[in-house]
Design an enzyme around this catalytic site. Sequence first.
Site, short mmCIF file in Angstrom:
data_model
loop_
_atom_site.label_atom_id
_atom_site.label_comp_id
_atom_site.label_asym_id
_atom_site.label_seq_id
_atom_site.Cartn_x
_atom_site.Cartn_y
_atom_site.Cartn_z
N ASP A 27 0.84 -1.20 0.00
CA ASP A 27 0.00 0.00 0.00
C ASP A 27 0.87 1.25 0.00
O ASP A 27 1.99 1.25 0.50
CB ASP A 27 -0.90 -0.03 1.24
CG ASP A 27 -2.02 0.99 1.16
OD1 ASP A 27 -2.33 1.47 0.04
OD2 ASP A 27 -2.59 1.31 2.21
N ASN A 29 1.32 3.37 -2.91
CA ASN A 29 1.87 3.78 -4.22
C ASN A 29 1.35 5.15 -4.62
O ASN A 29 2.10 5.98 -5.15
CB ASN A 29 1.47 2.79 -5.31
CG ASN A 29 2.07 1.42 -5.10
OD1 ASN A 29 2.93 1.24 -4.26
ND2 ASN A 29 1.61 0.44 -5.87
N ARG A 31 0.22 7.60 -2.69
CA ARG A 31 0.79 8.68 -1.87
C ARG A 31 2.25 8.96 -2.26
O ARG A 31 2.68 10.10 -2.32
CB ARG A 31 0.70 8.31 -0.37
CG ARG A 31 -0.61 8.73 0.24
CD ARG A 31 -0.88 8.00 1.52
NE ARG A 31 -1.30 6.63 1.24
CZ ARG A 31 -1.46 5.69 2.17
NH1 ARG A 31 -1.21 5.97 3.43
NH2 ARG A 31 -1.89 4.50 1.83
N HIS A 44 2.69 3.04 -8.93
CA HIS A 44 2.57 1.59 -9.14
C HIS A 44 3.80 1.06 -9.87
O HIS A 44 4.32 0.00 -9.54
CB HIS A 44 1.31 1.26 -9.95
CG HIS A 44 0.04 1.68 -9.27
ND1 HIS A 44 -0.21 1.42 -7.94
CD2 HIS A 44 -1.07 2.33 -9.73
CE1 HIS A 44 -1.40 1.90 -7.61
NE2 HIS A 44 -1.94 2.46 -8.67
N GLU A 74 -12.14 -4.63 -5.10
CA GLU A 74 -12.56 -3.24 -4.91
C GLU A 74 -11.78 -2.31 -5.86
O GLU A 74 -12.28 -1.26 -6.27
CB GLU A 74 -12.34 -2.79 -3.46
CG GLU A 74 -13.29 -3.43 -2.45
CD GLU A 74 -13.03 -4.91 -2.17
OE1 GLU A 74 -11.87 -5.34 -2.29
OE2 GLU A 74 -14.00 -5.64 -1.87
N ARG A 78 -11.61 1.81 -9.33
CA ARG A 78 -10.72 2.97 -9.56
C ARG A 78 -10.91 3.50 -10.97
O ARG A 78 -11.45 2.81 -11.83
CB ARG A 78 -9.26 2.54 -9.35
CG ARG A 78 -8.99 2.19 -7.89
CD ARG A 78 -7.52 2.15 -7.60
NE ARG A 78 -7.34 1.94 -6.16
CZ ARG A 78 -6.20 2.03 -5.53
NH1 ARG A 78 -5.10 2.35 -6.18
NH2 ARG A 78 -6.12 1.83 -4.22
N LEU A 138 10.95 -20.93 -3.71
CA LEU A 138 9.95 -20.06 -3.09
C LEU A 138 8.72 -20.08 -3.99
O LEU A 138 8.84 -20.09 -5.22
CB LEU A 138 10.49 -18.63 -3.00
CG LEU A 138 9.49 -17.52 -2.67
CD1 LEU A 138 9.04 -17.61 -1.21
CD2 LEU A 138 10.10 -16.13 -2.91
N ARG A 195 1.95 -4.94 6.29
CA ARG A 195 1.23 -3.91 5.53
C ARG A 195 2.06 -2.64 5.52
O ARG A 195 2.52 -2.19 6.57
CB ARG A 195 -0.16 -3.64 6.13
CG ARG A 195 -0.89 -2.57 5.32
CD ARG A 195 -2.36 -2.44 5.61
NE ARG A 195 -2.94 -1.55 4.61
CZ ARG A 195 -4.16 -1.60 4.14
NH1 ARG A 195 -5.00 -2.50 4.59
NH2 ARG A 195 -4.58 -0.75 3.23
N ARG A 201 -5.48 -1.75 8.68
CA ARG A 201 -6.66 -2.45 8.14
C ARG A 201 -6.24 -3.74 7.46
O ARG A 201 -5.11 -3.88 7.00
CB ARG A 201 -7.34 -1.59 7.06
CG ARG A 201 -8.14 -0.43 7.56
CD ARG A 201 -8.99 0.12 6.42
NE ARG A 201 -8.18 0.71 5.37
CZ ARG A 201 -7.72 1.97 5.38
NH1 ARG A 201 -8.00 2.76 6.38
NH2 ARG A 201 -6.99 2.43 4.38
N SER A 203 -8.44 -4.92 4.90
CA SER A 203 -8.91 -4.63 3.54
C SER A 203 -9.36 -5.87 2.75
O SER A 203 -8.98 -6.06 1.59
CB SER A 203 -7.82 -3.90 2.75
OG SER A 203 -7.50 -2.69 3.39
C1 FPP Z 1 -1.85 0.13 -3.37
O1 FPP Z 1 -1.43 1.47 -3.40
C2 FPP Z 1 -1.28 -0.66 -4.45
C3 FPP Z 1 -2.00 -1.23 -5.47
C4 FPP Z 1 -3.45 -1.10 -5.58
C5 FPP Z 1 -1.34 -1.98 -6.56
C6 FPP Z 1 -0.11 -2.77 -6.24
C7 FPP Z 1 0.64 -2.97 -7.52
C8 FPP Z 1 1.99 -2.99 -7.66
C9 FPP Z 1 2.90 -2.89 -6.53
C10 FPP Z 1 2.63 -3.05 -9.02
C11 FPP Z 1 2.36 -4.24 -9.81
C12 FPP Z 1 2.60 -5.50 -9.08
C13 FPP Z 1 2.74 -6.69 -9.69
C14 FPP Z 1 2.88 -7.93 -8.89
C15 FPP Z 1 2.75 -6.80 -11.14
P1 FPP Z 1 -2.52 2.64 -3.47
O2 FPP Z 1 -2.70 3.02 -4.88
O3 FPP Z 1 -3.77 2.20 -2.76
O4 FPP Z 1 -1.80 3.77 -2.65
P2 FPP Z 1 -2.49 4.94 -1.81
O5 FPP Z 1 -3.21 4.29 -0.65
O6 FPP Z 1 -1.32 5.76 -1.37
O7 FPP Z 1 -3.40 5.68 -2.72
#
Ligand code: FPP
Length: 249
Positions: A27, A29, A31, A44, A74, A78, A138, A195, A201, A203
């Site tokens: 979580d 990305n 921010r 991301h 969920e 987006r 793994l 997390r 959370r 989630s």
């Molecule tokens: C949550 O951050 C992250 C995601 C919804 C996507 C996770 C994806 C990746 C790390 C990249 C791709 C991964 C793979 C395995 C191909 P958020 O957008 O909810 O962040 P925020 O809470 O700060 O808005």
Amino acid sequence: MNDPKTQQLLTELRSGDVPRHVAVIMDGNGRWARERGLPRWEGHRAGMKSVRETVEGAAEAGVEHLTLYAFSKENWGRPAREVTALMSLLEEYVAKERQNLVDNEIRVSVFGETQRLPASAQRAIRDLEEATAEGSRLWVHLAISYGSRSEIVEASRTLARRCQEGTLSLEEVTEEELAAELYTAAWPDPDLLVRTSGELRISNFLLWQLAYAELYVTPVLWPDFGRRDLFEAMLEFRRRERRFGRVEA
Ligand code: FPP
């Protein structure tokens, strides 16, 4: 190559027990991107490096199973642009990491409602699963289009159907039978849930499977998360006493 501090943590980690199964809610990305005045998808994209770090770190430490929450049910809500970017990143991840994963004997499987993904993303997933199927060092499980409540509802439906058909009696509806109908039936439950980004959370992630997991929340945003953070989480896990609802002898 690990820096000296990270190497020291790894050496310490390898001298004792490590969790068999680590699950991660990636979580922060969005921010991370906002702090830099970048669009969310750049966060991301930056997060993919952390996926690599975490997978390699888990393999180095001797973890058997690593489950990453990449895309929740969920998340379909987006903006379309962000969803499309995430799907493209998934395909890019497969193209970029495939050989590295095979070389490192890492197996990757995907679970969730993957039939909702674009055909090209589904193909990429199948390709990755097939290419890495022999990996035994793994096992990485990617949760994509995943929601825990609907997983449990589906499993309950299957058991109800079997009761209706007469192949299962009511008394035979047990925790083990239900667990055997979940995506995760073939793996042990997570020992440790990490997390990032400080949110307290779950989630809708592995609600059943996390019943006895130790929770570790770090303020670090996912794109800044690396091996060292993972090793610190696992060392903290070792310091905790797990009692599974029992008391000390
Ligand atoms: C949550 O951050 C992250 C995601 C919804 C996507 C996770 C994806 C990746 C790390 C990249 C791709 C991964 C793979 C395995 C191909 P958020 O957008 O909810 O962040 P925020 O809470 O700060 O808005």
